[in-house]
Design a protein around this motif. Sequence first.
Motif, PDB file in Angstrom:
ATOM      1  N   VAL A  27      -1.935   5.415  -6.821  1.00 12.70           N
ATOM      2  CA  VAL A  27      -1.332   4.242  -6.192  1.00 12.70           C
ATOM      3  C   VAL A  27      -2.090   2.968  -6.532  1.00 12.70           C
ATOM      4  N   SER A  28      -3.400   3.073  -6.735  1.00  9.33           N
ATOM      5  CA  SER A  28      -4.195   1.876  -7.025  1.00  9.33           C
ATOM      6  C   SER A  28      -3.868   1.272  -8.379  1.00  9.33           C
ATOM      7  N   SER A  29      -3.115   1.994  -9.224  1.00  4.93           N
ATOM      8  CA  SER A  29      -2.649   1.413 -10.484  1.00  4.93           C
ATOM      9  C   SER A  29      -1.561   0.366 -10.246  1.00  4.93           C
ATOM     10  N   GLN A  32      13.810  -1.206 -20.497  1.00  2.00           N
ATOM     11  CA  GLN A  32      13.062  -2.416 -20.816  1.00  2.00           C
ATOM     12  C   GLN A  32      12.113  -2.155 -21.983  1.00  2.00           C
ATOM     13  N   HIS A  33      11.804  -3.214 -22.718  1.00  3.15           N
ATOM     14  CA  HIS A  33      10.860  -3.082 -23.823  1.00  3.15           C
ATOM     15  C   HIS A  33       9.455  -2.747 -23.316  1.00  3.15           C
ATOM     16  N   ASP A  34       9.073  -3.316 -22.192  1.00  3.13           N
ATOM     17  CA  ASP A  34       7.768  -3.057 -21.588  1.00  3.13           C
ATOM     18  C   ASP A  34       7.931  -3.082 -20.075  1.00  3.13           C
ATOM     19  N   THR A  35       7.000  -2.461 -19.372  1.00  4.48           N
ATOM     20  CA  THR A  35       7.017  -2.506 -17.910  1.00  4.48           C
ATOM     21  C   THR A  35       5.697  -3.060 -17.414  1.00  4.48           C
ATOM     22  N   ASP A  36       5.734  -3.694 -16.268  1.00 11.04           N
ATOM     23  CA  ASP A  36       4.568  -4.335 -15.669  1.00 11.04           C
ATOM     24  C   ASP A  36       4.256  -3.621 -14.351  1.00 11.04           C
ATOM     25  N   ARG A  37       3.119  -2.968 -14.266  1.00  8.87           N
ATOM     26  CA  ARG A  37       2.800  -2.179 -13.075  1.00  8.87           C
ATOM     27  C   ARG A  37       2.640  -3.046 -11.831  1.00  8.87           C
ATOM     28  N   GLU A  38       2.164  -4.258 -11.988  1.00  5.69           N
ATOM     29  CA  GLU A  38       2.036  -5.136 -10.822  1.00  5.69           C
ATOM     30  C   GLU A  38       3.419  -5.481 -10.271  1.00  5.69           C
TER      31      GLU A  38
END
Length: 404
Positions: free
Chosen positions: A370-372, A283-289
């Motif tokens: 993990v809190s990230s 992927q071009h970017d990833t979303d941690r949420e």
Amino acid sequence: MSRTPRTTRVLNTVLAPVVRGHQDPARSWAKAVAQVEKEAGAADRQFADDLGMVVEAAAEIPRLSPLGWFLIMSDVKGRYANRLRVDRVLSEHPEVADEPITAPVIVCGLPRTATTLAHRVLSASPDHRAPLLWEMQKTGLADPQAAQKLIKQLEQSASMMERFAPDIPHIHPISIDRPEESMFLLPHGSHWPILHGLMPSYSAWAAERDVTGDYEYLKLGLQVLQHGRAPKRWFLKYPAHLQDMDTIKKVFPDATFVWTHRDPVTVIGSFCSLVETFWGMYQHDTDREVIGRFALEHLVAQVERGLELRRQLPPSSIVDVPYHRLSADPFTEVPRLYSAIGANWSAGDEERLAEVIAKPKGTPSHRYDVSSYLDPAEVERTFASYNRLLDRLDLRDAEPAVEL
């Protein structure tokens, strides 16, 4: 925040004008199938159609990159070619299907719970056998000269992959000529979204699918690899085997499961870090949420299914292994594990153990928070039923968010 290295970003820019198969995935897969079948001189259309579900769903991955599409198509094509290779072996040597696969051991559990370590120490014995990575990618009868050529080719591909995801060797080292996860031979499963990104249509299709045929194919692969060699006890490993224990028992009735355990909060943090690293290749970017929600939903469903199946299986068919004990005192825990599965622990095994568990020099620790990705308190609440099992069996212990 993205972990995508500059090499990957540059390559995506170069590939963008020419890699467009995701715009018409059905047509792209039809062309790939025709090419594979022409080279093999054979076909297995049901297998190809099912793999087509992966291709169709891959086009749904948010922010899918040109490199990501190229890598996924290469993987799916390789799996179809391997199926035709296995079919050809069985056609030419029908006696392969009579090879006995006796009392295999299946290592499973949530990801990041020392499944790799357990598999490594169990398969190290000369009396045991585990499928090597290259054998699952190019499954055929033994030919030492051809094997060396294949290993060299695949090692070159693996070294290139490390340029796209430099953190992978620190988080989950992969070697072409060492035992690896069964997912490299299984055509379907949760490994597709874990490695590449959200694939909702594939996940829905896979959830309703009977996986018996996949495990029968896995057994065929083992029979091909065993044919012409002295039979040994097979040791397989894949975290998601946890949710298929009933099917595995149908295909391998005398199988024993080694279920590794670890505190879920730590598991989730480590798993999210791994997923973020993998997704960065595709992927071009990833979303941690997004990664956090995916990881929590996926792992909770997996362990809840494992707990349900555990109640249906004879207690003697499951051996529990706690991460903290295996990691902290392998010279006590590994002999205990051998005894629990009915295997012999020899002086030679004792001598080899230090080498088997050693990490390459200079390998950094895998650090994560993990809190990230998620609220640790939510993770603790969500895994309540699994935590009760850990407490009841005295399998849980506190540990830092660092993997040594």
